[in-house]
Design a protein around this motif. Sequence first.
Motif, PDB file in Angstrom:
ATOM      1  N   VAL A 128       0.833  -1.202   0.000  1.00 18.73           N
ATOM      2  CA  VAL A 128       0.000   0.000   0.000  1.00 18.73           C
ATOM      3  C   VAL A 128       0.871   1.257   0.000  1.00 18.73           C
ATOM      4  CG1 VAL A 128      -1.675   1.331   1.350  1.00 18.73           C
ATOM      5  CG2 VAL A 128      -1.967  -1.140   1.095  1.00 18.73           C
ATOM      6  N   HIS A 129       1.934   1.263   0.805  1.00 23.15           N
ATOM      7  CA  HIS A 129       2.821   2.428   0.854  1.00 23.15           C
ATOM      8  C   HIS A 129       3.560   2.607  -0.477  1.00 23.15           C
ATOM      9  CE1 HIS A 129       2.105   3.540   4.935  1.00 23.15           C
ATOM     10  NE2 HIS A 129       2.558   2.415   5.443  1.00 23.15           N
ATOM     11  N   PRO A 155       3.020   0.562 -10.175  1.00 23.64           N
ATOM     12  CA  PRO A 155       2.437  -0.780 -10.117  1.00 23.64           C
ATOM     13  C   PRO A 155       2.064  -1.296 -11.498  1.00 23.64           C
ATOM     14  CG  PRO A 155       0.858   0.864  -9.344  1.00 23.64           C
ATOM     15  CD  PRO A 155       2.157   1.568  -9.529  1.00 23.64           C
ATOM     16  N   THR A 156       2.318  -2.576 -11.727  1.00 23.86           N
ATOM     17  CA  THR A 156       1.834  -3.251 -12.928  1.00 23.86           C
ATOM     18  C   THR A 156       0.357  -3.584 -12.728  1.00 23.86           C
ATOM     19  OG1 THR A 156       2.358  -5.453 -12.080  1.00 23.86           O
ATOM     20  CG2 THR A 156       4.119  -4.269 -13.253  1.00 23.86           C
ATOM     21  N   TRP A 157      -0.259  -4.177 -13.748  1.00 23.42           N
ATOM     22  CA  TRP A 157      -1.646  -4.609 -13.577  1.00 23.42           C
ATOM     23  C   TRP A 157      -1.765  -5.600 -12.430  1.00 23.42           C
ATOM     24  CZ3 TRP A 157      -3.601  -5.561 -19.306  1.00 23.42           C
ATOM     25  CH2 TRP A 157      -3.770  -4.317 -19.917  1.00 23.42           C
ATOM     26  N   TYR A 158      -0.770  -6.514 -12.334  1.00 20.27           N
ATOM     27  CA  TYR A 158      -0.792  -7.463 -11.221  1.00 20.27           C
ATOM     28  C   TYR A 158      -0.658  -6.721  -9.892  1.00 20.27           C
ATOM     29  CZ  TYR A 158       0.272 -10.789 -14.983  1.00 20.27           C
ATOM     30  OH  TYR A 158       0.241 -11.525 -16.132  1.00 20.27           O
ATOM     31  N   GLY A 159       0.199  -5.701  -9.892  1.00 20.49           N
ATOM     32  CA  GLY A 159       0.388  -4.925  -8.667  1.00 20.49           C
ATOM     33  C   GLY A 159      -0.861  -4.180  -8.261  1.00 20.49           C
ATOM     34  N   GLU A 160      -1.567  -3.591  -9.225  1.00 22.83           N
ATOM     35  CA  GLU A 160      -2.793  -2.867  -8.904  1.00 22.83           C
ATOM     36  C   GLU A 160      -3.833  -3.793  -8.287  1.00 22.83           C
ATOM     37  OE1 GLU A 160      -4.072  -0.928 -12.437  1.00 22.83           O
ATOM     38  OE2 GLU A 160      -2.507   0.614 -12.371  1.00 22.83           O
ATOM     39  N   ILE A 161      -3.928  -5.013  -8.823  1.00 18.68           N
ATOM     40  CA  ILE A 161      -4.885  -5.985  -8.276  1.00 18.68           C
ATOM     41  C   ILE A 161      -4.519  -6.339  -6.839  1.00 18.68           C
ATOM     42  CG2 ILE A 161      -5.732  -8.353  -8.456  1.00 18.68           C
ATOM     43  CD1 ILE A 161      -5.427  -8.086 -11.504  1.00 18.68           C
ATOM     44  N   LEU A 162      -3.244  -6.639  -6.612  1.00 19.49           N
ATOM     45  CA  LEU A 162      -2.826  -7.054  -5.276  1.00 19.49           C
ATOM     46  C   LEU A 162      -2.934  -5.902  -4.283  1.00 19.49           C
ATOM     47  CD1 LEU A 162      -1.892  -9.457  -3.691  1.00 19.49           C
ATOM     48  CD2 LEU A 162       0.471  -8.824  -4.167  1.00 19.49           C
ATOM     49  N   VAL A 163      -2.604  -4.686  -4.705  1.00 20.97           N
ATOM     50  CA  VAL A 163      -2.724  -3.525  -3.814  1.00 20.97           C
ATOM     51  C   VAL A 163      -4.178  -3.328  -3.400  1.00 20.97           C
ATOM     52  CG1 VAL A 163      -2.595  -1.004  -3.725  1.00 20.97           C
ATOM     53  CG2 VAL A 163      -0.655  -2.321  -4.578  1.00 20.97           C
ATOM     54  N   ARG A 164      -5.098  -3.486  -4.359  1.00 22.81           N
ATOM     55  CA  ARG A 164      -6.525  -3.327  -4.036  1.00 22.81           C
ATOM     56  C   ARG A 164      -6.943  -4.330  -2.968  1.00 22.81           C
ATOM     57  NH1 ARG A 164     -10.738  -5.743  -6.779  1.00 22.81           N
ATOM     58  NH2 ARG A 164      -9.395  -6.152  -8.575  1.00 22.81           N
ATOM     59  N   HIS A 165      -6.532  -5.578  -3.121  1.00 18.93           N
ATOM     60  CA  HIS A 165      -6.890  -6.585  -2.116  1.00 18.93           C
ATOM     61  C   HIS A 165      -6.137  -6.364  -0.804  1.00 18.93           C
ATOM     62  CE1 HIS A 165      -9.524  -9.137  -4.498  1.00 18.93           C
ATOM     63  NE2 HIS A 165      -8.703  -8.987  -5.521  1.00 18.93           N
ATOM     64  N   ALA A 166      -4.924  -5.838  -0.890  1.00 20.58           N
ATOM     65  CA  ALA A 166      -4.176  -5.537   0.338  1.00 20.58           C
ATOM     66  C   ALA A 166      -4.892  -4.464   1.147  1.00 20.58           C
ATOM     67  CB  ALA A 166      -2.761  -5.088  -0.009  1.00 20.58           C
ATOM     68  N   ARG A 167      -5.407  -3.438   0.455  1.00 17.04           N
ATOM     69  CA  ARG A 167      -6.152  -2.375   1.153  1.00 17.04           C
ATOM     70  C   ARG A 167      -7.379  -2.959   1.853  1.00 17.04           C
ATOM     71  NH1 ARG A 167      -4.428   2.708  -0.260  1.00 17.04           N
ATOM     72  NH2 ARG A 167      -3.310   2.904  -2.251  1.00 17.04           N
ATOM     73  N   LEU A 168      -8.102  -3.829   1.140  1.00 19.99           N
ATOM     74  CA  LEU A 168      -9.296  -4.440   1.734  1.00 19.99           C
ATOM     75  C   LEU A 168      -8.931  -5.287   2.945  1.00 19.99           C
ATOM     76  CD1 LEU A 168     -11.312  -5.497  -1.452  1.00 19.99           C
ATOM     77  CD2 LEU A 168     -11.953  -3.750   0.216  1.00 19.99           C
ATOM     78  N   ALA A 169      -7.839  -6.061   2.830  1.00 22.59           N
ATOM     79  CA  ALA A 169      -7.421  -6.913   3.951  1.00 22.59           C
ATOM     80  C   ALA A 169      -7.057  -6.075   5.168  1.00 22.59           C
ATOM     81  CB  ALA A 169      -6.244  -7.791   3.526  1.00 22.59           C
ATOM     82  N   LEU A 170      -6.320  -4.991   4.961  1.00 23.66           N
ATOM     83  CA  LEU A 170      -5.935  -4.114   6.065  1.00 23.66           C
ATOM     84  C   LEU A 170      -7.157  -3.428   6.669  1.00 23.66           C
ATOM     85  CD1 LEU A 170      -2.706  -2.531   4.557  1.00 23.66           C
ATOM     86  CD2 LEU A 170      -2.828  -4.163   6.449  1.00 23.66           C
ATOM     87  N   LEU A 171      -8.107  -3.048   5.803  1.00 29.59           N
ATOM     88  CA  LEU A 171      -9.331  -2.425   6.302  1.00 29.59           C
ATOM     89  C   LEU A 171     -10.119  -3.410   7.160  1.00 29.59           C
ATOM     90  CD1 LEU A 171     -11.276  -0.026   6.348  1.00 29.59           C
ATOM     91  CD2 LEU A 171     -12.321  -0.937   4.268  1.00 29.59           C
ATOM     92  N   LEU A 173     -18.505   0.935  -1.198  1.00 27.21           N
ATOM     93  CA  LEU A 173     -18.838  -0.417  -0.766  1.00 27.21           C
ATOM     94  C   LEU A 173     -17.748  -1.391  -1.191  1.00 27.21           C
ATOM     95  CD1 LEU A 173     -20.999  -2.411   0.431  1.00 27.21           C
ATOM     96  CD2 LEU A 173     -21.820  -2.662  -1.927  1.00 27.21           C
ATOM     97  N   LEU A 174     -17.304  -1.300  -2.435  1.00 22.12           N
ATOM     98  CA  LEU A 174     -16.270  -2.203  -2.936  1.00 22.12           C
ATOM     99  C   LEU A 174     -14.945  -2.006  -2.208  1.00 22.12           C
ATOM    100  CD1 LEU A 174     -17.034  -2.026  -6.769  1.00 22.12           C
ATOM    101  CD2 LEU A 174     -17.386  -3.987  -5.253  1.00 22.12           C
ATOM    102  N   LYS A 175     -14.716  -0.782  -1.708  1.00 17.62           N
ATOM    103  CA  LYS A 175     -13.490  -0.508  -0.951  1.00 17.62           C
ATOM    104  C   LYS A 175     -13.621  -0.913   0.515  1.00 17.62           C
ATOM    105  CE  LYS A 175     -11.786   3.358  -3.754  1.00 17.62           C
ATOM    106  NZ  LYS A 175     -11.496   4.818  -3.768  1.00 17.62           N
ATOM    107  N   GLY A 176     -14.822  -1.366   0.911  1.00 17.27           N
ATOM    108  CA  GLY A 176     -15.027  -1.778   2.295  1.00 17.27           C
ATOM    109  C   GLY A 176     -15.345  -0.645   3.234  1.00 17.27           C
ATOM    110  N   GLN A 177     -15.604   0.561   2.696  1.00 11.16           N
ATOM    111  CA  GLN A 177     -15.902   1.705   3.554  1.00 11.16           C
ATOM    112  C   GLN A 177     -17.361   1.749   3.984  1.00 11.16           C
ATOM    113  OE1 GLN A 177     -14.585   4.973   1.129  1.00 11.16           O
ATOM    114  NE2 GLN A 177     -12.424   4.437   1.299  1.00 11.16           N
TER     115      GLN A 177
END
Length: 329
Positions: A23-24, A70-86, A149-153
Amino acid sequence: MTETQLKALVRSRLKTRQLLLLVHLDEQRCVLRAAESAGMTQPAASKLLRDIETAIDAKLFERHARGVVPTWYGEILVRHARLALLEISLAQEEIVALKAGQTGKVAIGTVLSPGTSLIPMTVARVKQQYPNMIIGIELDSSNPLVEKLLKGQLDMLVARVLDWQDADGLSFEPLADERHAVIAGHNHPLAGRRNLRLEDLVGQAWVLPPPGSLVRDKLVSVFLDRGLDLPLNIVQSNSHPVITNLLRMTNMVAPLPSEAVIPECERGDLTVLMEDVGLVIGSFGIITRRRHRLSPGGQIVLEALREVAGSFYCAEPPGGGTRRATVRI
């Protein structure tokens, strides 16, 4: 790797400090600054990133002279990382709330019409049994609510799914349509006139949502389809209190769901000039994230929402007829 496999990997193999680093990196676009934000050295951050890329078997960030992207793979993983941390953060908040004697914390998003009726009725029912539950309500249009909603907020919505690219990650339970009437102040010169047509209102001063909004675009289509000139005297606002006060204080008119102004009409502040302006907005309904388990408090609110909606939108109002037809797909 499928999305399900990716989520399983995030849950089982990636640690919190690795998720934080991703995320950072996405926010800072610089390994040194990301390492400092994550509380580690640059060599440690670089090694950690290599370890994650090895586990994923994909390049997550491209290195450039000015930093990392971020690559496309990175963008996907970052999105899920944000959700996991949230999710971790929300779990901590729930535990703190439970220790403080609260039942939980639930965030609801809603569009205008159910936000003035269904949501308050649902919250009132829940608070009777669970007075210490913290319930947040956010009123907005559908697209920004779905994004949150998709971001978990947000935990759940009463809104529309307008962008079907998001549909795979959502569960939608249709409730009702939202018919728009033309509303004016009780003392408007046209108040009480029967069989008013849209042609009779072109020259009026209108309060409309900003261009690009769903209602504004649909209303423009209605005017054009009927061969009418567009209104020229316009005030733009999305704020329900601003709109209703303008109608009450002036001779302006506005397209609003009649359900959203029932209290003002019953008090004699506002009146309905035209019952149906011809806007086809589409059904709103209960939206949740698919394959996402709500908290116990969230489940309580969701069940109450379904119960209240089932009686409210199918109930017969005085004088017969139905309040709204329940839409099923």
